[in-house]
Design a protein around this motif. Structure first.
Motif, short mmCIF file in Angstrom:
data_model
loop_
_atom_site.label_atom_id
_atom_site.label_comp_id
_atom_site.label_asym_id
_atom_site.label_seq_id
_atom_site.Cartn_x
_atom_site.Cartn_y
_atom_site.Cartn_z
N PHE A 70 -8.45 -2.00 18.50
CA PHE A 70 -7.92 -1.52 19.78
C PHE A 70 -7.05 -0.29 19.58
O PHE A 70 -7.13 0.69 20.34
CB PHE A 70 -7.13 -2.66 20.44
N PHE A 71 -6.22 -0.30 18.55
CA PHE A 71 -5.36 0.85 18.26
C PHE A 71 -6.20 2.05 17.84
O PHE A 71 -5.85 3.20 18.12
CB PHE A 71 -4.36 0.50 17.15
N THR A 72 -7.30 1.79 17.12
CA THR A 72 -8.17 2.88 16.67
C THR A 72 -8.75 3.66 17.84
O THR A 72 -8.78 4.90 17.82
CB THR A 72 -9.33 2.32 15.81
N ILE A 73 -9.19 2.97 18.86
CA ILE A 73 -9.78 3.66 20.01
C ILE A 73 -8.69 4.33 20.85
O ILE A 73 -8.93 5.37 21.48
CB ILE A 73 -10.62 2.68 20.88
N THR A 74 -7.47 3.78 20.84
CA THR A 74 -6.38 4.38 21.62
C THR A 74 -5.96 5.73 21.05
O THR A 74 -5.67 6.66 21.81
CB THR A 74 -5.17 3.42 21.66
N ILE A 75 -5.93 5.87 19.71
CA ILE A 75 -5.56 7.16 19.13
C ILE A 75 -6.75 8.12 19.09
O ILE A 75 -6.65 9.23 18.58
CB ILE A 75 -4.98 6.99 17.70
#
Length: 405
Positions: free
Chosen positions: A200-205
């Motif tokens: 989830f964090f990967t797609i947010t950044i």
């Protein structure tokens, strides 16, 4: 015996501190990614110091000589250094030594992972600690740069792709460990929870390549697990956990698909590759014009090529990049062969995680070797798998010799 225990403790602790330092260096206190330029990270000198200390505890000439993969890697490194000296003499350029430094640091990480001789619980502690530190630092970057979990027009110019490799590598590692370890289901749920947060964090950044690679590898890992060992109970648990956590995320976000779609397309021109494709095509033109020595002869001025193989071939040509490409191809072939042929267990963890920087290298200029802060986990786990594989083979040989004739 007591000395061995103390030394092993120092090995594990130094490796843990080194990994945590590399992750912490991406905290907004030390790295600001939404900027036109980037200062030298204040933690860099401490990371290099910790690398030296960790390598000192893990140094082992025997592993260089006894493990065929490490031995072959070392031969390629020597050849790369020799090529660097030739480039200084004939072309008056030291660029090749930068490439030498990257592959030597990567070799250092492999040796550390090989000589750490980690037990399962130690590996689990290290991976969870590193992953939690990554989550904390990425969370702080998201909050400080974007204000929250939104797909912002503001684009993280520096570091996001390296951070993406770090979150992706940790996510794949969590997935393999969750599947392979014989732990209680609540432990597996925690590991999958960490993995999904990392995704989830990967797609947010907006580390788009890392996100695609992670999805692909997680699906492949699940496929291999149930192909090798058709365990209906495990399948039901994984699906159940995924549905629950997916439902939580869908509750947090109005539309998960729009969130992912915006990450890829928002504030982008019609070229979703951000100019990478045109640069790669230009690199192919340089190779066609000067196949043996590339841009050493043509002397074009152009932006960095976002593909490791094309960057080396266009910069130095087939002859000039021979040792770099030789090491790269042998590394890729070795890893892919082990991923395809070997059973998915903790023993093969390093090969599956190393697929992250390998695939990313088709879209980024410096991976799989650099920057070291992004590549450290895959290379350390590669060394771990090499050691475990050899250790298991030796144990099998001992058991065979003990069998009655």
């Amino acid at each position: 015996m007591k000395d061995n225990i103390v030394l092993h403790f120092l090995k594990v602790c130094s490796l843990l501190v080194l990994l945590l330092l590399t992750a912490l260096s991406y905290h907004p206190m030390f790295s600001s990614f939404v900027t036109d330029w980037q200062d030298i990270n204040p933690l860099k000198k401490y990371i290099y110091l910790m690398m030296a200390v960790t390598f000192f505890f893990h140094i082992g000439i025997k592993s260089l000589l006894s493990e065929s993969f490490i031995r072959n890697y070392f031969k390629w490194v020597l050849l790369i250094v020799l090529w660097g000296l030739i480039f200084v003499v004939f072309w008056d350029t030291t660029d090749y030594f930068g490439e030498s430094k990257n592959v030597m640091i990567a070799l250092m990480f492999i040796l550390i992972g090989y000589n750490a001789k980690l037990k399962n619980n130690e590996l689990l502690i290290i991976l969870i600690s590193y992953s939690v530190m990554i989550l904390y630092c990425v969370y702080c970057q998201i909050v400080s740069n974007f204000g929250g979990f939104i797909i912002a027009d503001t684009y993280m110019q520096y570091g996001k792709n390296t951070l993406g490799v770090m979150t992706s590598s940790s996510c794949v590692a969590m997935g393999v460990v969750a599947i392979s370890l014989n732990k209680k289901y609540y432990c597996k749920i925690c590991l999958w929870g960490i993995a999904l947060l990392l995704l989830f964090f990967t797609i947010t950044i907006r580390a788009r390549a890392a996100f695609i690679v992670t999805i692909f590898l997680i699906l492949y890992i699940l496929y291999r697990k149930f192909k090798d060992n058709s365990n209906l109970k495990s399948l039901v648990v994984v699906v159940f956990i995924s549905l629950i956590l997916g439902g939580v995320f869908l509750g947090m976000l109005q539309n998960l698909w729009d969130y992912i779609f915006d990450s890829f397309t928002q504030n982008q021109s019609s070229d979703l590759t951000s100019g990478r494709m045109s640069r790669n095509l230009f690199a192919i033109e340089i190779i066609a014009e000067s196949p043996l020595f590339g841009n050493l002869i043509t002397n074009y001025t152009y932006e960095w090529i976002h593909n490791y193989a094309l960057r080396q071939l266009s910069s130095y040509g087939i002859l000039g990049s021979f040792p770099l490409m030789g090491l790269y191809v042998s590394l890729v072939v070795f890893v892919v062969k082990n991923v395809i042929k070997r059973k998915l267990t903790l023993l093969t963890l390093g090969y599956f995680v190393f697929m992250v920087p390998v695939i990313i290298s088709w879209e980024e200029p410096t991976f799989p070797y650099a920057p070291g802060t992004g590549a450290i986990l895959p290379f350390v786990l590669m060394g771990y798998s090499l050691f475990k594989q050899k250790d298991e083979l030796q144990k099998c040989c001992v058991r065979c010799h003990k069998l009655p004739v």
